[in-house]
Design a protein around this motif. Structure first.
Motif, short mmCIF file in Angstrom:
data_model
loop_
_atom_site.label_atom_id
_atom_site.label_comp_id
_atom_site.label_asym_id
_atom_site.label_seq_id
_atom_site.Cartn_x
_atom_site.Cartn_y
_atom_site.Cartn_z
N PHE A 232 -12.32 -32.91 -29.20
CA PHE A 232 -13.53 -32.26 -28.74
C PHE A 232 -13.32 -30.95 -28.43
O PHE A 232 -11.90 -30.73 -27.96
CB PHE A 232 -14.39 -33.05 -27.74
CG PHE A 232 -14.91 -34.39 -27.84
CD1 PHE A 232 -16.14 -34.38 -28.55
CD2 PHE A 232 -14.10 -35.47 -27.70
CE1 PHE A 232 -16.58 -35.72 -28.70
CE2 PHE A 232 -14.55 -36.73 -27.88
CZ PHE A 232 -15.86 -37.00 -28.38
N GLU A 233 -14.13 -29.89 -28.59
CA GLU A 233 -14.01 -28.69 -27.99
C GLU A 233 -15.11 -27.90 -27.68
O GLU A 233 -16.31 -28.52 -28.44
CB GLU A 233 -13.13 -27.60 -29.31
CG GLU A 233 -12.92 -26.40 -28.83
CD GLU A 233 -12.32 -26.26 -27.46
OE1 GLU A 233 -12.88 -26.27 -26.21
OE2 GLU A 233 -10.90 -26.22 -27.31
N ASP A 234 -15.34 -27.22 -26.80
CA ASP A 234 -16.65 -26.49 -26.75
C ASP A 234 -17.32 -25.68 -27.87
O ASP A 234 -16.45 -24.80 -28.21
CB ASP A 234 -16.54 -25.57 -25.45
CG ASP A 234 -17.76 -25.10 -24.76
OD1 ASP A 234 -18.70 -24.88 -25.56
OD2 ASP A 234 -17.93 -24.81 -23.60
N ALA A 235 -18.27 -25.92 -28.29
CA ALA A 235 -18.66 -25.27 -29.53
C ALA A 235 -18.74 -23.58 -29.41
O ALA A 235 -18.57 -23.03 -30.44
CB ALA A 235 -20.03 -25.95 -30.03
N ALA A 236 -19.11 -23.24 -28.24
CA ALA A 236 -19.32 -21.63 -27.96
C ALA A 236 -18.05 -21.05 -28.36
O ALA A 236 -17.95 -19.87 -28.31
CB ALA A 236 -19.73 -21.58 -26.64
N LEU B 219 -15.93 -21.68 -30.66
CA LEU B 219 -15.32 -21.82 -32.03
C LEU B 219 -16.25 -21.04 -33.10
O LEU B 219 -17.52 -20.59 -32.80
CB LEU B 219 -15.63 -23.23 -32.60
CG LEU B 219 -14.99 -24.13 -31.82
CD1 LEU B 219 -15.32 -25.65 -32.19
CD2 LEU B 219 -13.40 -24.27 -32.16
N ASP B 220 -15.46 -20.48 -34.29
CA ASP B 220 -16.34 -19.66 -35.36
C ASP B 220 -17.07 -20.59 -36.25
O ASP B 220 -16.90 -21.86 -36.08
CB ASP B 220 -15.18 -18.81 -36.06
CG ASP B 220 -13.93 -19.68 -36.79
OD1 ASP B 220 -14.33 -20.73 -36.82
OD2 ASP B 220 -12.90 -18.99 -36.25
N ASP B 221 -17.69 -20.02 -36.72
CA ASP B 221 -18.45 -20.70 -37.94
C ASP B 221 -17.51 -21.72 -38.81
O ASP B 221 -17.97 -23.02 -39.19
CB ASP B 221 -19.45 -20.06 -38.90
CG ASP B 221 -20.56 -19.43 -38.13
OD1 ASP B 221 -20.68 -19.94 -36.85
OD2 ASP B 221 -21.20 -18.46 -38.18
N ALA B 222 -16.78 -21.40 -39.37
CA ALA B 222 -15.80 -21.98 -40.34
C ALA B 222 -15.30 -23.19 -39.48
O ALA B 222 -15.15 -24.50 -40.16
CB ALA B 222 -14.52 -21.25 -40.60
N SER B 223 -14.70 -23.21 -38.22
CA SER B 223 -14.35 -24.23 -37.59
C SER B 223 -15.32 -25.27 -37.33
O SER B 223 -15.15 -26.59 -37.54
CB SER B 223 -13.74 -23.85 -36.27
OG SER B 223 -12.85 -22.90 -36.42
N ARG B 224 -16.51 -24.64 -36.78
CA ARG B 224 -17.82 -25.49 -36.72
C ARG B 224 -18.24 -26.61 -37.88
O ARG B 224 -18.39 -27.75 -37.74
CB ARG B 224 -18.77 -24.77 -36.26
CG ARG B 224 -19.02 -24.47 -34.95
CD ARG B 224 -20.23 -23.38 -34.91
NE ARG B 224 -20.54 -23.18 -33.40
CZ ARG B 224 -21.57 -23.39 -32.78
NH1 ARG B 224 -22.33 -24.29 -33.54
NH2 ARG B 224 -21.59 -23.12 -31.63
#
Lengths: 321, 394
Positions: B287-291, B293-298
């Motif tokens: 898991f990771e905090d979405a805030a 991450l860049d769009d590609a990772s998301r």
């Protein structure tokens, strides 16, 4: 049984004396003093009862032993100091009885220890019918000694006894000194092996299973596990069992009374005391013998308690630290 | 030194209870192998059978190529360390350590030398004349080890040797056990119920459950590729999150998110013949905090939004706990794992989720946060058999 409870009390008593002696050197705080006072008050009722039922008779016996006091000649009663002790200790019958008692004590306790250990191991290892095995093994201890002694006497009586007939006809074994002593010892051993086994079984329970497994892994065979691990670990229990039985055996009376009545020099010191005190009505001499038995028993107990001091693992650590 | 082979080893007690069933393990010479599992899983029984303290009902045990089923413990040339240490209380440390050598009738000079060497290795030299009762827990543990190593046996067996130590000492002793094993190069079989010990110590780990071996492998392999739900839940701390999920048209639906399956997972599921209802497992660190991450990772995963129940900052990273609505995943394996850690007794409603997120995360306690998870790291399990449907191993 009352004899055993007396003994355990005396052991506890000796322990308590030792401990309070050590504590006495330390300066006590107020709280400790109050605690100690409360402790004394709490044990006071028990201590008073003990003094009344055991302390007083002991003191009275000692006082009697210092008197010339024969109920057949009551008018000759007088304080004679240690004269009675001189009379008893220079008497051949006393020393014969003392030797017989010591022999019975040593031989019977040795047999009881070996057989008791065997029985304890069997009871400890039994997986099926453990309760039944223990109950059956305990039966001899549950039978009244006098009753058992009578059955031994009939069994060994020439002509009618089933055991006597096994050992050849027309031989009255109970009227010969050595066979009679052997029979007395047999009766003692038969009666008290279960008691010994019970005490030793409590000791066996103290040996952790892991310790025996570890010894097996270390290369010990069954006998080595028994002698090098089990026995040393249960040594305190063995010493307690030996102490109880030695003290008990030294005061042997009922078996001899029924089996031989002390004939052919098979009297024990307790028999001699009974003969002088109750049969002979010589309170002075009887009391002297009673006091001598008391002293002997106290010496035995003292020696054993001294042994505990170095053998019991717990006291050892305290001693070293 | 020797290899140890367990060939279909089974233990059945006289009352019919099956303690260990068909265990096959090949332990290489010099290998450090861990038997791990919850209490009652048969790991100690297995160890005792290797030691010779328990009879083998069927199957064969070979040490160094020889069948040893019928040999007494003393004839197997292996040493054992017990959880209770099992030191002889009436002997000094020196006598304890010398005991196996004395039984083997080794001459005095050799005994003296070997005991002193072992004491040197274990830092016990100044305690040699003390008795076990006067030693601390850690010292006793070392004496028990010393007694095992003086004989230079073919193998060491350790039965939860560190369980009686306090937490700090246990970590310290763990490294010294590991170092000792490397130093001596002797085969070691180590039983523990602590999966952290299993992960950190062993060359390979054997996970057992109910007398059956679940999986054997290197610690990292078991962590990455658990063969079933039990191994997945047992290995890892905090443990893997499990949620009920549904597979439909290449999409995975759960109360976390709707997630399109990656090609890799889809292929695995096809060959595994997956059922519709599955249990989804996600490790906390996936898991990771979405805030952050860049769009590609998301795009490589899915996100969900939840309120942070508990936030633990570990310094290097943060653990954020969430409670999701919906039913918890249920299976026999999960129930057993819960019973083992005692969490079965803690009343919970909804699905508990543990996530490990970056320390830089702005997530706050009691506030909602958007959390992302990696679609390709998801593992799927069959709820009825516990089988890992995404198992990529051999």
């Amino acid at each position: 049984m009352s004899m055993q409870s007396d003994m355990s009390q005396s052991v506890i008593g000796a322990d308590a004396v030792k401990r309070s002696g050590g504590r006495g050197k330390v300066v006590l705080s107020e709280g400790k003093k109050a605690e100690r006072k409360l402790g004394l008050m709490l044990i006071a009722p028990a201590a008073i009862v003990m003094v009344a039922v055991t302390g007083w008779p002991i003191i009275y016996s000692v006082w009697l032993s210092l008197q010339r006091f024969d109920l057949r000649f009551p008018e000759k009663q007088a304080f004679v100091g240690l004269e009675n002790y001189g009379t008893v200790l220079s008497n051949g019958y006393w020393w014969t009885a003392f030797g017989v008692t010591s022999l019975i004590t040593v031989v019977s306790v040795v047999f009881e220890l070996v057989l008791g250990m065997g029985l304890a191991l069997i009871m400890h290892r039994t997986l099926v019918g453990r309760g039944l095995v223990r109950t059956v093994a305990l039966i001899p201890y549950g039978i009244v000694t006098v009753v058992a002694a009578f059955s031994w006497r009939y069994a060994w009586t020439d002509g009618t006894g089933y055991l006597a007939s096994l050992f050849g006809q027309d031989q009255a074994l109970l009227t010969q000194r050595v066979p009679a002593l052997a029979i007395i010892i047999l009766a003692e051993v038969w009666k008290t092996v279960p008691f010994m086994a019970l005490l030793l079984m409590a000791g066996l329970a103290l040996v952790p299973e892991d310790l025996l497994k570890a010894a097996a892994m270390d290369g010990a065979n069954g006998w080595q596990r028994f002698t090098k691990v089990m026995i040393p670990v249960m040594k305190p229990a063995i010493l307690v069992a030996l102490l109880f039985r030695t003290l008990d055996a030294f005061r042997i009376f009922d078996n001899i009374f029924i089996l031989t009545s002390g004939a052919q020099n098979t009297s024990s010191v307790s028999m001699q005391t009974y003969n002088n005190l109750i049969k002979g009505l010589n309170l002075g001499i009887g009391a002297t013998m009673a006091v001598l038995i008391f002293i002997t028993v106290a010496i035995i107990a003292f020696v054993f308690v001294k042994l505990f001091g170095t053998a019991a693992p717990g006291s050892d650590q305290e001693g070293r630290r | 030194m020797a290899e140890i082979v367990l060939d279909k080893v089974t233990k059945r007690y006289p009352d019919g209870a099956l303690a260990v069933s068909d265990v096959d393990i090949e332990i290489a010479d010099g290998e450090f192998i861990i038997l791990v599992g919850p209490s009652g899983c048969g790991k100690s029984t297995t160890l005792n059978m290797i030691a010779g303290l328990e009879d083998i009902t069927s199957g064969e045990l070979r040490i160094g190529g020889n069948r040893v089923n019928e040999r007494a413990p003393k004839d197997r040339d292996i040493a054992m360390v017990f959880q209770s240490y099992a030191l002889y209380p009436h002997m000094t440390v020196r006598e304890n350590m010398a005991f196996p050598l004395r039984l083997a009738k080794v001459d005095n000079a050799t005994v003296e030398r070997k005991v002193n060497d072992a004491a040197e290795i274990l830092d016990l030299t100044q305690h040699l004349d003390r008795r076990p009762a006067n030693l601390s827990g850690g010292q006793r543990q070392r004496v028990a080890m010393g007694r095992a190593i003086v004989r230079s046996p073919k193998a060491f067996l350790m039965d939860e040797p560190l369980s009686n130590l306090d937490a700090k000492l246990r970590v310290q002793m763990r490294t010294s056990v590991s170092r000792l094993q490397k130093q001596l190069g002797t085969t070691m079989v180590y039983v523990t119920h602590d999966q952290v010990e299993a992960m950190t110590l062993g060359d390979r780990v054997v996970v057992m459950r109910g007398g059956v071996v679940q999986q054997i492998g290197a610690p990292q392999y078991l962590y990455d590729h658990p063969s079933n739900l039990f191994v997945a839940g047992f290995i890892g701390s905090p443990s893997m999150n499990f949620l009920p999920a549904t597979l439909e048209d290449g999409t995975l639906r759960s109360s976390l998110a709707e997630l399109p399956l990656t090609d890799r997972i889809r292929k695995l599921l096809e060959s595994a013949d997956a059922p519709r209802e599955v249990i989804m497992g996600v490790r906390p660190e996936h898991f990771e905090d979405a805030a952050l991450l860049d769009d590609a990772s998301r795009a490589r995963g899915a996100t969900f939004t939840g309120q942070v129940d508990v936030l633990e900052s570990m310094g290097s990273d943060k653990y954020a706990y969430f409670t999701l609505s919906g039913e918890q995943a249920t299976s026999a394996e999960l129930a057993e794992l819960a019973a083992d850690v005692g969490s079965a007794d803690v009343p919970t409603s909804g699905i508990q989720l543990v996530t490990r997120i970056s320390a830089a995360s702005p997530a706050r306690l009691g506030q909602s946060a958007e959390i992302w998870f990696d679609a390709d790291k998801v593992q799927l399990f069959d709820p009825s058999s516990g089988r890992n449907l995404t198992f990529a191993g051999e």
